[in-house]
Design a protein around this motif. Structure first.
Motif, mmCIF file in Angstrom:
data_model
loop_
_atom_site.group_PDB
_atom_site.id
_atom_site.type_symbol
_atom_site.label_atom_id
_atom_site.label_comp_id
_atom_site.label_asym_id
_atom_site.label_seq_id
_atom_site.Cartn_x
_atom_site.Cartn_y
_atom_site.Cartn_z
ATOM 1 N N THR A 90 0.834 -1.212 0.000
ATOM 2 C CA THR A 90 0.000 0.000 0.000
ATOM 3 C C THR A 90 0.861 1.251 0.000
ATOM 4 O OG1 THR A 90 -1.785 -1.144 1.163
ATOM 5 C CG2 THR A 90 -1.794 1.262 1.256
ATOM 6 N N TYR A 91 1.873 1.281 0.849
ATOM 7 C CA TYR A 91 2.716 2.474 0.925
ATOM 8 C C TYR A 91 3.623 2.623 -0.298
ATOM 9 C CZ TYR A 91 1.410 4.252 5.479
ATOM 10 O OH TYR A 91 0.722 4.828 6.521
ATOM 11 N N ALA A 92 4.030 1.516 -0.898
ATOM 12 C CA ALA A 92 4.832 1.611 -2.115
ATOM 13 C C ALA A 92 4.013 2.264 -3.233
ATOM 14 C CB ALA A 92 5.310 0.226 -2.545
ATOM 15 N N ALA A 93 2.744 1.863 -3.328
ATOM 16 C CA ALA A 93 1.867 2.455 -4.338
ATOM 17 C C ALA A 93 1.605 3.928 -4.034
ATOM 18 C CB ALA A 93 0.556 1.686 -4.406
ATOM 19 N N ARG A 94 1.382 4.260 -2.764
ATOM 20 C CA ARG A 94 1.125 5.646 -2.393
ATOM 21 C C ARG A 94 2.365 6.519 -2.627
ATOM 22 N NH1 ARG A 94 -3.098 7.298 0.242
ATOM 23 N NH2 ARG A 94 -1.972 8.852 1.465
ATOM 24 N N ARG A 95 3.534 5.944 -2.383
ATOM 25 C CA ARG A 95 4.768 6.704 -2.592
ATOM 26 C C ARG A 95 4.913 7.082 -4.075
ATOM 27 N NH1 ARG A 95 8.023 2.994 -1.320
ATOM 28 N NH2 ARG A 95 8.052 3.369 0.931
ATOM 29 N N ALA A 96 4.664 6.112 -4.963
ATOM 30 C CA ALA A 96 4.827 6.358 -6.393
ATOM 31 C C ALA A 96 3.729 7.280 -6.943
ATOM 32 C CB ALA A 96 4.824 5.031 -7.150
ATOM 33 N N ALA A 124 -5.420 10.414 -9.214
ATOM 34 C CA ALA A 124 -5.948 10.886 -7.930
ATOM 35 C C ALA A 124 -6.953 9.915 -7.315
ATOM 36 C CB ALA A 124 -6.559 12.277 -8.081
ATOM 37 N N PRO A 125 -7.932 9.388 -8.082
ATOM 38 C CA PRO A 125 -8.854 8.427 -7.471
ATOM 39 C C PRO A 125 -8.163 7.161 -6.962
ATOM 40 C CG PRO A 125 -9.797 9.328 -9.475
ATOM 41 C CD PRO A 125 -8.367 9.782 -9.435
ATOM 42 N N MET A 126 -7.088 6.734 -7.635
ATOM 43 C CA MET A 126 -6.341 5.563 -7.152
ATOM 44 C C MET A 126 -5.750 5.851 -5.773
ATOM 45 S SD MET A 126 -4.219 4.431 -10.579
ATOM 46 C CE MET A 126 -5.015 4.273 -12.177
ATOM 47 N N LEU A 127 -5.217 7.057 -5.611
ATOM 48 C CA LEU A 127 -4.628 7.431 -4.333
ATOM 49 C C LEU A 127 -5.696 7.487 -3.248
ATOM 50 C CD1 LEU A 127 -1.735 8.127 -3.444
ATOM 51 C CD2 LEU A 127 -2.321 10.534 -3.698
ATOM 52 N N MET A 144 6.340 9.108 3.534
ATOM 53 C CA MET A 144 5.844 7.755 3.303
ATOM 54 C C MET A 144 6.753 6.712 3.964
ATOM 55 S SD MET A 144 2.960 7.895 1.636
ATOM 56 C CE MET A 144 2.637 9.325 2.704
ATOM 57 N N ASN A 145 8.072 6.913 3.864
ATOM 58 C CA ASN A 145 9.004 5.961 4.476
ATOM 59 C C ASN A 145 8.847 5.928 5.995
ATOM 60 O OD1 ASN A 145 10.028 5.342 1.970
ATOM 61 N ND2 ASN A 145 11.784 6.719 2.122
ATOM 62 N N ASP A 146 8.713 7.112 6.601
ATOM 63 C CA ASP A 146 8.529 7.169 8.053
ATOM 64 C C ASP A 146 7.204 6.525 8.455
ATOM 65 O OD1 ASP A 146 10.903 8.507 8.239
ATOM 66 O OD2 ASP A 146 10.011 10.504 8.500
ATOM 67 N N ALA A 147 6.154 6.757 7.656
ATOM 68 C CA ALA A 147 4.831 6.218 7.985
ATOM 69 C C ALA A 147 4.805 4.696 7.893
ATOM 70 C CB ALA A 147 3.783 6.824 7.063
ATOM 71 N N VAL A 148 5.407 4.138 6.832
ATOM 72 C CA VAL A 148 5.395 2.690 6.694
ATOM 73 C C VAL A 148 6.230 2.039 7.798
ATOM 74 C CG1 VAL A 148 7.383 2.513 5.112
ATOM 75 C CG2 VAL A 148 5.579 0.791 5.045
ATOM 76 N N ALA A 149 7.344 2.668 8.184
ATOM 77 C CA ALA A 149 8.161 2.118 9.274
ATOM 78 C C ALA A 149 7.379 2.112 10.578
ATOM 79 C CB ALA A 149 9.441 2.943 9.423
ATOM 80 N N TYR A 150 6.632 3.173 10.820
ATOM 81 C CA TYR A 150 5.852 3.251 12.058
ATOM 82 C C TYR A 150 4.748 2.198 12.059
ATOM 83 C CZ TYR A 150 2.853 4.924 15.784
ATOM 84 O OH TYR A 150 2.085 4.991 16.918
#
Length: 473
Positions: free
Chosen positions: A332-338, A398-401, A453-459
């Motif tokens: 999920t976060y990889a997709a949101r990051r891109a 935008a709708p994907m996000l 995004m990196n900080d959020a996924v780590a948390y």
């Protein structure tokens, strides 16, 4: 007299004798509150099934009472007759809606010398959208924060097509700019409600997608109408310089999608209340009962949610509350990051009105952060990100996000108290991203987004059971 009315007054007499029957002010207040609840039903009833019968069942009144409350909507008044005569030969197009603590105003553009058009059938969806627009005036007394209405009118003027007049109808006397060629104010509440019959006659000129978007935004605003509501139909300029409506970046909000969103909210609330947990099965019967709709409509909405990957539908038409795994979070976060990087690069070219909407969402986030509300700040953070996505104008990305944001909300709800991302970090990151975009430095904003995004996924990974075990080890 109906049996229900007789039973109600008998109960009052038994409770307090003759004195209990002689409180007309109290009775009048109760009737006024009920009438208001009926007229505002499009703002709070499930969008897929609301009618005089379902509203009556929800409020404990008769269906005929609901119908009588709607009578002004079926009536013509001096105001509606005057407006109909004034715009004869014109093509009215919805431009915007403004709701302030003092008044509500609906704005149209009138294209002159329009070709004759066959009357269009106003279906249930269009009628509900029009009722929703008129209902907004009834909750403006809940607005506690005011804004500069000049921004709204500036956006309206920039949106209106060339060689068209602006018409504005206000629920009460309201200040209107000089550019408004035809301005009218309603004398009373019945005048305002009577606009419904006039607008229904304009069905051929009212784009359903614009009405649906406005209806969706009004319903979201009505959950906590603290601020003024301002909406202007999105517009663009083609190579020939002609302005007109364009597709919004927000995903389509038809009845099925709206019900799907309500199902998500219902499940998240059930988890928050301790009634549901990750791995639990929720049947279509349970959801239909909670949302006052049919099982068939629930199943359609559940299929949308399954397609979006929000949960799995099992045999027996039941949905399973998802339990986030490490792979779910990383994916999920990889997709949101891109996708977020693409959105931010496009948002650098945002319009003034889109920029203003992002500022409002950032202010909302800071308000919740200032009172230390961890969960509302987190929700406002996701709303800020979605607003950025809308401001980008990317109608597919935008709708994907936004769908991925629903995944995060579900993950966070299931994790419960284990998830409480630091408020100060949220505010700091979002302010820096906004400042970089506002300065036109897209690459700096993208880098800040990636760090966020990196900080959020780590948390989030650290809060999963497997993450806690690794941390403790």
């Amino acid at each position: 007299m109906t049996r229900q009315t007789a039973a109600k007054w008998t109960a009052r007499y038994q409770a307090g004798g003759i004195a209990r029957l002689s409180h007309p002010a109290q009775h009048r207040q109760t009737m006024e509150e009920t009438r208001k609840a009926i007229l505002t039903a499009p703002l709070w009833m499930p969008i897929t099934k609301w009618s005089s019968r379902s509203i009556a069942d929800a409020l404990g009144v008769s269906q005929s009472y609901v119908a009588r409350t709607w009578d002004p909507m079926r009536s013509t008044t001096d105001l509606t007759n005057e407006l109909a005569a004034e715009i004869q030969g014109s093509r009215p197009g919805l431009v915007g809606l403004l709701v302030t603590p003092d008044y509500a105003v609906i704005v149209f553009q009138l294209a002159r010398n329009a070709e004759s058009s066959q009357p269009a059938h106003a279906g249930p969806g269009l009628r509900r959208s029009l009722r929703t627009i008129l209902a907004a005036d009834l909750i403006r007394d809940q607005i506690t924060e005011t804004a500069d209405v000049n921004t709204f009118w500036a956006t309206v003027k920039s949106t209106v097509e060339a060689d068209t007049a602006i018409m504005a109808v206000a629920s009460k006397t309201a200040p209107l700019p000089t550019e408004v060629a035809l301005g009218r104010a309603c004398r009373n509440a019945d005048d305002w409600q009577s606009l419904f019959s006039l607008f229904v006659n304009w069905a051929a000129f009212l784009p359903p997608h614009s009405l649906q978007e406005l209806e969706t935004e009004l319903r979201k605003w009505a959950r906590a109408p603290r601020r003024e509501f301002a909406w202007v139909v999105p517009s663009t300029t083609d190579p020939n310089g002609v302005r007109g409506p364009t597709r919004s970046a927000i995903r389509h909000h038809g009845p099925e999608r709206a019900l799907a969103d309500q199902i998500i909210v219902t499940i998240r609330q059930g988890v928050a209340d301790g009634l549901l947990a990750g791995g639990d099965r929720i049947t279509d019967r349970y959801l239909a009962g909670r949302l006052r709709t049919t099982r068939g409509q629930v199943r359609t909405a559940m299929r949308l949610l399954e397609r979006d990957g929000l949960f799995t539908v099992t045999t027996g038409h039941a949905a399973v509350v998802p339990v986030p795994t490490t792979n779910d979070v990383i994916e999920t976060y990889a997709a949101r990051r891109a996708l977020g990087a693409m959105v931010i690069r496009a948002a650098v070219r945002w319009s003034p009105e889109a920029r203003q909407s992002v500022i409002r969402s950032l202010d909302e986030l800071k308000n919740y952060a200032s009172i230390g509300d961890v969960y509302r700040t987190g929700a406002a953070d996701i709303d800020f990100q979605n607003t950025l996505a809308e401001a980008s104008g990317l109608v597919r990305i935008a709708p994907m996000l936004q769908i991925l944001a629903d995944h995060l909300r579900m993950f966070i709800a299931v994790m419960g108290l284990d998830y409480a991302y630091p408020i100060d970090d949220i505010v700091r990151d979002d302010q820096r991203i906004f400042a970089a975009i506002d300065a036109g430095d897209g690459e700096a904003a993208v880098e800040l987004w990636r760090i966020k995004m990196n900080d959020a996924v780590a948390y989030m990974l650290a809060q999963l059971p497997s993450g806690k075990q690794r941390h403790q080890g």
